[in-house]
Structure formats: structure tokens, C-alpha cells
Motif scaffolding. Structure first.
Motif, PDB file in Angstrom:
ATOM      1  N   SER A 116       0.830  -1.208   0.000  1.00 33.11           N
ATOM      2  CA  SER A 116       0.000   0.000   0.000  1.00 33.11           C
ATOM      3  C   SER A 116       0.864   1.257   0.000  1.00 33.11           C
ATOM      4  O   SER A 116       2.055   1.217   0.327  1.00 33.11           O
ATOM      5  N   GLU A 117       0.252   2.375  -0.358  1.00 32.83           N
ATOM      6  CA  GLU A 117       1.004   3.618  -0.469  1.00 32.83           C
ATOM      7  C   GLU A 117       1.526   4.092   0.881  1.00 32.83           C
ATOM      8  O   GLU A 117       2.614   4.673   0.961  1.00 32.83           O
ATOM      9  N   PHE A 122       2.678   1.868  -3.956  1.00 33.77           N
ATOM     10  CA  PHE A 122       2.003   2.548  -5.063  1.00 33.77           C
ATOM     11  C   PHE A 122       1.572   3.956  -4.694  1.00 33.77           C
ATOM     12  O   PHE A 122       0.947   4.181  -3.659  1.00 33.77           O
ATOM     13  N   LYS A 123       1.917   4.913  -5.564  1.00 33.42           N
ATOM     14  CA  LYS A 123       1.525   6.296  -5.358  1.00 33.42           C
ATOM     15  C   LYS A 123       0.191   6.561  -6.064  1.00 33.42           C
ATOM     16  O   LYS A 123      -0.308   5.740  -6.839  1.00 33.42           O
ATOM     17  N   PHE A 124      -0.367   7.719  -5.802  1.00 34.50           N
ATOM     18  CA  PHE A 124      -1.678   8.073  -6.348  1.00 34.50           C
ATOM     19  C   PHE A 124      -1.645   8.059  -7.886  1.00 34.50           C
ATOM     20  O   PHE A 124      -0.813   8.719  -8.513  1.00 34.50           O
ATOM     21  N   ASN A 161     -11.419   6.057  -3.681  1.00 37.93           N
ATOM     22  CA  ASN A 161     -12.627   6.400  -4.423  1.00 37.93           C
ATOM     23  C   ASN A 161     -12.509   7.704  -5.197  1.00 37.93           C
ATOM     24  O   ASN A 161     -13.512   8.263  -5.656  1.00 37.93           O
ATOM     25  N   VAL A 162     -11.297   8.212  -5.356  1.00 39.00           N
ATOM     26  CA  VAL A 162     -11.088   9.429  -6.129  1.00 39.00           C
ATOM     27  C   VAL A 162     -11.107   9.065  -7.618  1.00 39.00           C
ATOM     28  O   VAL A 162     -10.394   8.162  -8.056  1.00 39.00           O
ATOM     29  N   GLN A 209     -12.381   9.248   3.598  1.00 37.79           N
ATOM     30  CA  GLN A 209     -12.550  10.651   3.942  1.00 37.79           C
ATOM     31  C   GLN A 209     -11.244  11.327   4.322  1.00 37.79           C
ATOM     32  O   GLN A 209     -11.142  12.550   4.313  1.00 37.79           O
ATOM     33  N   THR A 210     -10.210  10.516   4.672  1.00 37.02           N
ATOM     34  CA  THR A 210      -8.926  11.092   5.091  1.00 37.02           C
ATOM     35  C   THR A 210      -7.838  10.728   4.094  1.00 37.02           C
ATOM     36  O   THR A 210      -7.941   9.740   3.355  1.00 37.02           O
ATOM     37  N   ARG A 211      -6.763  11.524   4.111  1.00 35.44           N
ATOM     38  CA  ARG A 211      -5.640  11.256   3.231  1.00 35.44           C
ATOM     39  C   ARG A 211      -4.978   9.936   3.585  1.00 35.44           C
ATOM     40  O   ARG A 211      -4.624   9.156   2.693  1.00 35.44           O
ATOM     41  N   ASP A 212      -4.809   9.684   4.893  1.00 36.25           N
ATOM     42  CA  ASP A 212      -4.188   8.428   5.314  1.00 36.25           C
ATOM     43  C   ASP A 212      -5.052   7.226   4.915  1.00 36.25           C
ATOM     44  O   ASP A 212      -4.533   6.182   4.500  1.00 36.25           O
ATOM     45  N   GLY A 213      -6.379   7.368   5.033  1.00 37.06           N
ATOM     46  CA  GLY A 213      -7.270   6.280   4.649  1.00 37.06           C
ATOM     47  C   GLY A 213      -7.183   5.982   3.166  1.00 37.06           C
ATOM     48  O   GLY A 213      -7.132   4.812   2.755  1.00 37.06           O
ATOM     49  N   ARG A 214      -7.160   7.020   2.353  1.00 33.85           N
ATOM     50  CA  ARG A 214      -7.037   6.805   0.906  1.00 33.85           C
ATOM     51  C   ARG A 214      -5.706   6.175   0.548  1.00 33.85           C
ATOM     52  O   ARG A 214      -5.621   5.338  -0.361  1.00 33.85           O
TER      53      ARG A 214
END
Length: 226
Positions: A116-117, A122-124, A161-162, A209-214
Motif C-alpha cells: 500500500s502507499e 504505489f503512489k496516487f 474512491n477518487v 474521507q482522510t488522506r491516510d485512509g485513501r
């Protein structure tokens, strides 16, 4: 004497003239008869030729009908064969799917690795396999070598989900395929021992909802089954 001579001459001319006329009429009659005979012969020849032509046309029509019937029968046979082949292929696919499902259902999870990122992988929006992810995979393979078993590897691609759903499914699949390709090219693990699937944004590991979660949701999960 002279009178007798002069009298005889006309008689001779008349006789000769009459003989010539008779010969001419006879010649004409003979020629006309020959012409009529030739005309009759040609007429019969034409009739015979026409009859042979009609017979040949009949044979050709019969051959055409037989050829058309044979072509139709061949087309029907080919269609039936294709349908039978398609049905057999569908049956084989169903059997293979059921067999694979039963095989997977009978396997148990040995361990799994998450790339995971938030762990530097993996990055966005990226699908290229990072070096950190390769190092984690290398450790996984070394562990398998220490305890060799008849294993099966499942690779799941996940995203946050972005973005739209289809794009996230594609990104998740490309990330999973990058791991599969590395296992095959680097360690020659057979492709039939590896399955790849993308869940996209369907199965988040943390709230989006959070950056860390994404960051946690942008991941690849490697499951080792035996």
C-alpha cells in the motif's frame, strides 16, 4: 441433192436443240434434288443438335440443383458443427470454472502481503511497481522457497474512491498485473498458478474521507493459498 441437204440441217438442229433442253431439265432436277437432300440433312442435323442442347441443358440444370442441395447440406452441417463445438466449449468452460472454484474453495490462506502507499509503495494514480514493493515480493518468494508447497497466488488490485469507477478498476487491474508480471519474469512462477483481479474502489481497507485512509486503500494484496 441440195434441197435434201438443206432440209436435213434444220431437222438436225431441232434434234440437237431438243436433246440439250432435256439434258438441262434433267440437270436442274438432279441439282434441285441434291440441294433438297442437303437441306433435309442439315435440317435433321439442326434438330439433332437442338435435341442434344436441350438434353445438355437438362443435365446442367440437374447438376446445378444437386450442387445447390449439396452446398445447403454442407452449410447446415457446418452450422450444426459450430453449434455443437460452441456448446462443448461452453460446457468445458463451465466445468473448468466450477473445478477452479472448488479448487480455490478447498485451499486455505497461508499468508498475505499488502503493498500500500502508506508503506511506501504505489503512489496516487501510478501503476508502475515501486522498488519497495519489489523488495516485499522478494521476501515473499524467499519465504515460499524455504517451505515449498503446491501454492496458488491471488493478486488483488485496490484503489481509493477518487475518480470514476471505470478508471479505478483499470488502475487496480494494472497494479495487480504489474505484480504478476514481476513474479513471472523474475522468478518464473507459472501464470496458471497466479490469478489477478481488480476490485477498484469496491473494498476499501480504511475510510476514504482522510488522506491516510485513501493511502491505505491504494494497495495490492498478495494472497498465498495452499
Amino acid at each position: 441433192m441440195l434441197r435434201k441437204f438443206f432440209v436435213a440441217v434444220p431437222l438436225t438442229v431441232l434434234v440437237l436443240g431438243g436433246t440439250t433442253a432435256c439434258a438441262t431439265k434433267k440437270f436442274v432436277r438432279t441439282s434441285v434434288g441434291e440441294v433438297n437432300t442437303k437441306v433435309d440433312s442439315l435440317g435433321r442435323s439442326v434438330e439433332e443438335t437442338q435435341e442434344r442442347t436441350r438434353q445438355n441443358e437438362g443435365r446442367i440444370a440437374d447438376v446445378d440443383q444437386r450442387a445447390q442441395a449439396a452446398a445447403q447440406a454442407a452449410a447446415q452441417a457446418a452450422q450444426q458443427a459450430n453449434q455443437a463445438a460452441g456448446a462443448a466449449q461452453n460446457t468445458a468452460n463451465e466445468v473448468g470454472t466450477k473445478t477452479e472454484a472448488l479448487d480455490k474453495a478447498s485451499r486455505r490462506l497461508i499468508f498475505e502481503v499488502v503493498l500500500s502507499e502508506d508503506q511506501g509503495n504505489f503512489k496516487f494514480g501510478q501503476t508502475k511497481l515501486p522498488d519497495e514493493a519489489k523488495a516485499r515480493i522478494d521476501q515473499l518468494v524467499q519465504q515460499l522457497k524455504q517451505d515449498p508447497k503446491n501454492v496458488f497466488i491471488e493478486i488483488e488490485g485496490h484503489t481509493d474512491n477518487v475518480g470514476d469507477v471505470l478508471t479505478n478498476e483499470r488502475i487496480g487491474l494494472e497494479r495487480a498485473e504489474a505484480v504478476q508480471r514481476y513474479l513471472y519474469e523474475q522468478y518464473q512462477i507459472p501464470l496458471h498458478k497466479i490469478s489477478v483481479i481488480s476490485y477498484g474502489e469496491e473494498k476499501p481497507a480504511a475510510p476514504n474521507q482522510t488522506r491516510d485512509g485513501r493511502a491505505q486503500n491504494r494497495r495490492v494484496v498478495i494472497k498465498v493459498l495452499a
